[in-house]
Design an enzyme around this catalytic site. Structure first.
Site, PDB file in Angstrom:
ATOM      1  CE  LYS A 274    -108.864  12.165 132.270  1.00  0.00           C
ATOM      2  NZ  LYS A 274    -109.130  13.621 132.190  1.00  0.00           N
TER       3      LYS A 274
ATOM      4  CB  SER B 196     -94.998   0.710 122.504  1.00  0.00           C
ATOM      5  OG  SER B 196     -93.919   0.156 123.212  1.00  0.00           O
TER       6      SER B 196
ATOM      7  CE1 TYR C 238     -96.679  -1.610 120.605  1.00  0.00           C
ATOM      8  CE2 TYR C 238     -96.410   0.110 118.955  1.00  0.00           C
ATOM      9  CZ  TYR C 238     -95.926  -0.995 119.621  1.00  0.00           C
ATOM     10  OH  TYR C 238     -94.687  -1.487 119.328  1.00  0.00           O
TER      11      TYR C 238
END
Length: 115
Positions: free
Chosen positions: A9, A25, A58
């Site tokens: 994270k 993305s 992504y």
């Protein structure tokens, strides 16, 4: 049994760019990626603290040391420059392994690592 758990994270980074005319993305500073144990192409969840949006995309590598957090393509509509976001990745692992796994959590200051 396999379960999905928090792997990495980046907590409370600021969006520096939003590029609607890119295929998709999130571009992340490579230093931040390394610190959070994230790799290019990895699926991530983005949580926008400013408007409550949650979405997946992504990673693509951004310039090392730039502090870049850029949402690309349709995701650019879900943020504003300056928004605070949390970038989360998950991993599948065996239930017993997951009990002992420790995720990597990074708290950058102004999108830079505290060195």
């Amino acid at each position: 049994m396999m379960i999905e758990v928090l792997k990495s994270k980046l907590h409370c980074v600021q969006v520096t760019q939003a590029n609607l005319n890119y295929m998709g993305s999130i571009t992340i500073d490579e230093d931040l990626m390394d610190a959070a144990n994230m790799i290019e192409g990895e699926k991530v969840q983005i949580v926008n603290n400013n408007n409550g949006e949650r979405f997946e995309t992504y990673i693509i590598k951004g310039e090392r040391g730039s502090g870049c957090i850029c949402l690309n393509g349709a995701a650019a509509r879900k943020v504003a420059i300056g928004d605070t976001v949390i970038i989360i990745s998950y991993a599948l692992m065996d239930f017993e392994e997951a009990k002992h796994f420790r995720p990597t959590v990074v708290f950058p200051e102004k999108n830079k690592l505290n060195v």
